[in-house]
Design an enzyme around this catalytic site. Structure first.
Site, PDB file in Angstrom:
ATOM      1  CD1 TRP A 102     -57.893  11.268  31.246  1.00  0.00           C
ATOM      2  CD2 TRP A 102     -59.988  11.305  30.529  1.00  0.00           C
ATOM      3  NE1 TRP A 102     -58.201   9.887  31.014  1.00  0.00           N
ATOM      4  CE2 TRP A 102     -59.199  10.049  30.431  1.00  0.00           C
ATOM      5  CE3 TRP A 102     -61.232  11.292  29.846  1.00  0.00           C
ATOM      6  CZ2 TRP A 102     -59.994   8.926  29.579  1.00  0.00           C
ATOM      7  CZ3 TRP A 102     -61.865  10.093  29.124  1.00  0.00           C
ATOM      8  CH2 TRP A 102     -61.137   9.167  29.056  1.00  0.00           C
ATOM      9  CG  ASP A 172     -62.730  13.720  35.685  1.00  0.00           C
ATOM     10  OD1 ASP A 172     -62.970  12.892  36.553  1.00  0.00           O
ATOM     11  OD2 ASP A 172     -62.370  13.725  34.513  1.00  0.00           O
ATOM     12  CE  LYS A 196     -59.935   5.677  34.379  1.00  0.00           C
ATOM     13  NZ  LYS A 196     -60.614   6.478  33.661  1.00  0.00           N
TER      14      LYS A 196
HETATM   15  C1  LIG Z   1     -61.102   7.405  32.850  1.00  0.00           C
HETATM   16  C2  LIG Z   1     -61.226   8.578  32.957  1.00  0.00           C
HETATM   17  C3  LIG Z   1     -62.611   9.523  32.504  1.00  0.00           C
HETATM   18  C4  LIG Z   1     -63.733   8.548  31.600  1.00  0.00           C
HETATM   19  O1  LIG Z   1     -64.129   7.725  32.296  1.00  0.00           O
HETATM   20  P1  LIG Z   1     -65.413   6.902  31.546  1.00  0.00           P
HETATM   21  O2  LIG Z   1     -66.140   6.548  32.594  1.00  0.00           O
HETATM   22  O3  LIG Z   1     -64.951   6.065  30.556  1.00  0.00           O
HETATM   23  O4  LIG Z   1     -66.321   7.991  31.012  1.00  0.00           O
HETATM   24  C5  LIG Z   1     -62.550  10.696  32.721  1.00  0.00           C
HETATM   25  N1  LIG Z   1     -61.714  11.414  33.332  1.00  0.00           N
HETATM   26  C6  LIG Z   1     -60.771  11.009  33.833  1.00  0.00           C
HETATM   27  C7  LIG Z   1     -59.567  11.555  35.030  1.00  0.00           C
HETATM   28  C8  LIG Z   1     -60.468   9.473  33.786  1.00  0.00           C
HETATM   29  O5  LIG Z   1     -59.553   9.105  34.257  1.00  0.00           O
END
Ligand SMILES: *Cc1c(COP(=O)(O)O)cnc(C)c1O
Length: 360
Positions: A102, A172, A196
């Protein structure tokens, strides 16, 4: 068929109480004869939902007043592209720490618009550890430093906020937000895709220090500016109202659990149980450095990948679903976000022990 234990990495399991409340309110919300997704986002009733959700996030995370709380669209991936455009000038360098898939993707999106300095990259160790702090090469004058506190795919988590001096830290937190208390003051920006640990997909929660919003260059179109969203209550256009409403129900559920300190205790215990089931088995393996093992995403492998399909089939039959690991890592991955009950982890640990006994 009743509820199963769903270990999906995302979109992920939601608290049963939240789903039940949403079901009960689906047809006739607050005696209005309509559902929440059928009313104007600018009407009094929805504005109340939106404001309550923000107030609850502020309370849960202790967000100071000089930080804006935004509810945005586009997923976390779209923010990968928008963050450099909003927080830096075209000639500025931006720092990225790469500890897994990521944070790597985030740096790749930033490269499209900015000069990116990779502070350190854990690729050589297959992203099973965080590169030693002493090896990080910060660029002087970087607009910010971006990192991913929990790598959802590799199961690598920072249990402390890294010290990077005065450069604003951008995090993030898609797969770890609200799993434990954090000191928001240590960050310039925190953001997370909802699917999540917050609610349904289609929503991003962003917490950003207000002075950073002023950096946006004139060339960024108004709809893509965080500063404009902050001014307009995240309603420059129609927001994903239903996802926002469910997120609000999740925040209230978290408060009923006793807040983040209490949730963190449960999360720590759930993770410890699972890592014990792996390490103590002499059968399963998790490759991540113990100091950086994730509380939320627990990858593990079997001694023989040929048994993976059998493991998955038997687990599914036992009501333990979505355990297949990410294709880039292989094996299994159990995602045990806030909404995964401790009983789900207990059931998985018992199943794993039984499976190892029968196949070991
Ligand atoms: C799932 C995830 C993403 C991507 O999320 P989207 O909403 O599909 O763009 C980005 N960073 C992390 C850490 C994630 O777990």
């Amino acid at each position: 068929m009743g509820r199963i234990f769903n270990f999906s990495a995302g979109p992920a399991t939601l608290p049963l109480e939240v789903l039940e409340q949403a079901r009960d309110e689906m047809i006739d919300w607050q005696g209005r004869g309509v559902s929440v997704m059928e009313v104007s986002h600018r009407g009094k009733a929805f504005i109340k939902v939106a404001e309550q959700a923000e107030a609850d996030v502020r309370e849960l995370l202790g967000v100071p007043d000089d930080y804006a709380v935004l509810f945005l669209q586009g997923g976390a991936t779209q923010q990968f592209a928008l963050i450099p455009m909003n927080l830096s000038g075209p000639e500025q360098v931006v720092d990225y720490l790469v500890t897994g898939q990521w944070s790597k993707k985030a740096s790749a999106e930033a490269k499209a618009s900015r000069k990116v300095n990779i502070v350190a990259d854990g690729a050589a160790g297959n992203y099973t550890d965080v590169p030693a702090r002493a090896s990080w090469k910060l660029s002087p004058g970087a607009a910010y430093l971006h990192y991913c506190p929990n790598e959802t795919i590799g199961g690598l988590e920072f249990h402390e906020v890294p010290d990077v001096g005065p450069v604003p830290l951008v995090a993030d937190m898609s797969s770890t937000i609200l799993s434990r208390p954090v000191d928001v003051r240590k960050f310039g920006m925190i953001y997370a895709g909802a699917q999540k640990n917050i609610g349904p997909a289609g929503l991003v929660l962003m917490i950003v220090r207000r002075d950073l919003l002023e950096r946006v260059p004139e060339t960024v179109p108004p709809i893509l500016r965080y500063a404009s969203q902050a001014k307009e209550g995240s309603m420059l256009n129609t927001p994903p109202t239903y996802s926002w409403y469910i997120a609000g129900l999740v925040f209230q559920w978290l408060k009923r659990q006793g807040g983040l300190a209490r949730i963190a205790e449960v999360n720590r215990r759930k993770a410890e149980k699972l890592y014990r089931a792996i390490d103590g088995s002499g059968y399963y393996r998790n490759p991540v450095a113990p100091a950086h093992r994730s509380w939320m995403n627990v990858p593990f492998t079997l001694p023989d990948a040929a048994l993976d399909a059998t493991f998955l089939a038997e687990a599914t039959a036992a009501g333990l679903a979505e355990l297949k690991g990410h294709r880039s890592v292989g094996g299994m991955r159990a995602s045990i976000y806030n909404a995964m009950p401790e009983a789900g982890v207990d059931a998985l640990a018992a199943f794993m022990a039984d499976f190892a006994r029968r196949h070991g």
